[in-house]
Design an enzyme around this catalytic site. Structure first.
Site, mmCIF file in Angstrom:
data_model
loop_
_atom_site.group_PDB
_atom_site.id
_atom_site.type_symbol
_atom_site.label_atom_id
_atom_site.label_comp_id
_atom_site.label_asym_id
_atom_site.label_seq_id
_atom_site.Cartn_x
_atom_site.Cartn_y
_atom_site.Cartn_z
ATOM 1 N N LYS A 1 1.361 -0.498 15.227
ATOM 2 C CA LYS A 1 2.788 -0.539 15.547
ATOM 3 C C LYS A 1 3.229 -1.785 16.317
ATOM 4 C CE LYS A 1 4.243 2.914 13.539
ATOM 5 N NZ LYS A 1 4.717 2.490 12.245
ATOM 6 N N TYR B 1 4.163 6.290 10.348
ATOM 7 C CA TYR B 1 3.318 5.151 9.978
ATOM 8 C C TYR B 1 4.119 4.145 9.152
ATOM 9 C CZ TYR B 1 -1.027 2.672 8.922
ATOM 10 O OH TYR B 1 -2.010 1.730 8.842
ATOM 11 N N HIS C 1 0.843 -1.198 0.000
ATOM 12 C CA HIS C 1 0.000 0.000 0.000
ATOM 13 C C HIS C 1 0.873 1.241 0.000
ATOM 14 C CE1 HIS C 1 -4.018 -1.789 1.617
ATOM 15 N NE2 HIS C 1 -3.465 -2.551 0.706
ATOM 16 N N TYR D 1 -8.988 5.524 7.818
ATOM 17 C CA TYR D 1 -9.081 5.903 9.231
ATOM 18 C C TYR D 1 -10.056 7.073 9.289
ATOM 19 C CZ TYR D 1 -4.854 3.201 10.434
ATOM 20 O OH TYR D 1 -3.943 2.201 10.651
ATOM 21 N N PRO E 1 -3.954 -0.073 19.129
ATOM 22 C CA PRO E 1 -3.777 -0.550 17.744
ATOM 23 C C PRO E 1 -3.815 0.527 16.666
ATOM 24 C CG PRO E 1 -5.966 -1.133 18.563
ATOM 25 C CD PRO E 1 -5.221 -0.555 19.720
HETATM 26 C C1 PHB Z 1 -5.842 -4.403 11.070
HETATM 27 O O1 PHB Z 1 -5.842 -4.641 9.843
HETATM 28 O O2 PHB Z 1 -6.211 -5.239 11.890
HETATM 29 C C2 PHB Z 1 -5.388 -3.069 11.529
HETATM 30 C C3 PHB Z 1 -4.902 -2.159 10.615
HETATM 31 C C4 PHB Z 1 -4.486 -0.915 11.034
HETATM 32 C C5 PHB Z 1 -4.557 -0.584 12.375
HETATM 33 C C6 PHB Z 1 -5.027 -1.503 13.302
HETATM 34 C C7 PHB Z 1 -5.447 -2.742 12.881
HETATM 35 O O3 PHB Z 1 -4.153 0.649 12.764
#
Ligand code: PHB
Length: 387
Positions: free
Chosen positions: A294, A380, A72, A199, A290
């Site tokens: 990280k 990130y 990505h 997000y 989460p």
């Molecule tokens: C996930 O795909 O489970 C996932 C992705 C990004 C995050 C947290 C969890 O920030």
């Protein structure tokens, strides 16, 4: 039994450490409380930083990752009326790869088995002894019910927040932050409705659209602490996701939900990450919420530092890198602790209207200013190992 490095925990940190040590000519035995099936099915985030991918490739673990992992370029950041793509490749020259932690753990398990590596699954009551001396050892009850003792030059705790290792460091300094919300996560047999993760800030609460493959989506909703999954029917979840992720001209395609659970959010750091001949890596020493994905990447960075340090210690009695390990690792730990806290507090709705205005201003700045976007992208996509 005797080995050079006794590793507690067969999650990604423990298995990768064992793999890296093997490549450096150091023997290890991994002792795990759960079964192999349990460890390999444990659902966690699925975003690998560039430096995690580079390391896995470099040590011969990149084959399936390169075939099945999805590169990505960035993420979408959403707030009322806007969905802005942040292109990490343009901003910082690095990308991220979507590849489930379950898959990393399976690849590691297979590589360890192929190398004839001993992993003791279903070991009960593991205890660490004499960590402050030159002769540490583990005791545990093997899967056959027999009492075992494993002597080692070094013990490494890769056993997460609930394992015995963290508590075996006497008088640590600890820092903790709890958050007034949790995540409700679902795994669904639904093609992702987006090419990259979304997000989303929304007045009803944060939502995240992630994915595992071309046919499996992973999605999350901010929910109050203490939420019971039983109160969230699949319909209620999809309706809330469609509302919070909604944008004119875009639709969320639902599908059968195959897993649903509530995840707590917490930041935690323990220092030092070492006591004598016991070293901590990954969640045993630190927990991040989460948001920002990280956790696994930090664990990988810890063991990437630790493997050469332990090789120098047990092979040449050279303790310089081992002595520096805790301080060096904690620099990155605190960077990721800050980033995860920052993403979390920017995106989750709060009861305080002043906070809301600050969040929206911050989101607009990150999404529309190159300086703001670059800071998010650099953190990130991940700082280089050794930062
Ligand atoms: C996930 O795909 O489970 C996932 C992705 C990004 C995050 C947290 C969890 O920030």
């Amino acid at each position: 039994m005797r080995t050079q490095v006794a590793i507690v925990g067969a999650g990604p940190a423990g298995l990768l450490l064992s793999h890296l040590l093997d490549r450096a000519g150091v023997e290890s035995v991994v002792v795990e409380a759960r079964s192999r099936e349990y460890v390999e099915a444990r659902i966690r985030a699925g975003i690998l930083e560039q430096s995690t991918v580079d390391l896995l490739r470099e040590v011969g673990l990149g084959e399936r990752l390169d075939r099945e992992g999805d590169v990505h370029r960035g993420i979408y950041l959403q707030y009322p009326g806007e969905r802005v793509h942040l292109d990490f490749v343009d901003l910082v020259g690095r990308s991220v790869t979507v590849y489930g932690q379950t898959e990393v753990t399976k690849d590691l398990g297979r590589a360890r088995a192929a190398a004839g590596q001993e992993i003791v699954y279903e070991a009960a009551d593991t205890a660490i002894h004499d960590a402050g001396t030159e002769r540490p050892y583990l005791t545990f009850t093997g899967p056959d019910g027999r009492a075992e003792r494993l002597d080692a030059d070094v013990v490494v705790g890769c056993d997460g927040s609930f394992g015995p290792s963290r508590a075996a460091v006497p008088d640590p300094a600890t820092w903790e932050r709890t958050y007034p919300y949790s995540w409700l996560g679902i795994l669904a047999d639904a093609a992702p409705s987006t090419d990259e993760l979304i997000y989303a800030w929304h007045p009803d609460g944060f939502a995240l659209h992630s994915m595992r493959s071309a046919t499996v989506s992973r999605l999350y909703l901010q929910v109050p602490n203490g939420t019971d999954v039983a109160d969230w029917s699949d319909d209620r979840v999809w309706t809330a996701l469609a509302e919070r992720l909604g944008l004119d001209g875009w639709t969320l395609t639902p599908g059968p939900v195959t897993e649903k659970s509530v995840l707590p959010m917490r930041s935690f750091v323990q220092q030092p990450m070492r006591h004598g001949r016991l070293f901590l890596a990954g969640d045993a020493a630190h927990i991040v919420p989460p948001t920002g994905a990280k956790g696994l990447n930090l664990a990988v960075a810890d063991v990437a530092l630790l493997a050469p340090a332990l090789a120098a210690l047990v092979r040449n009695e050279d303790s310089a890198l081992a002595d520096a390990y805790s301080d060096t690792a904690l620099r990155r730990v605190w960077r990721c602790t800050h980033f995860s806290w920052w993403m979390t507090t920017m995106l989750h709705t709060s009861a305080d209207p002043f906070d809301t205005q600050l969040q929206l201003s911050q989101l607009r700045w990150v999404a529309t200013s190159t300086a703001g976007a670059t800071g998010l992208a650099e953190n990130y996509a991940g700082l280089p190992i050794g930062f």
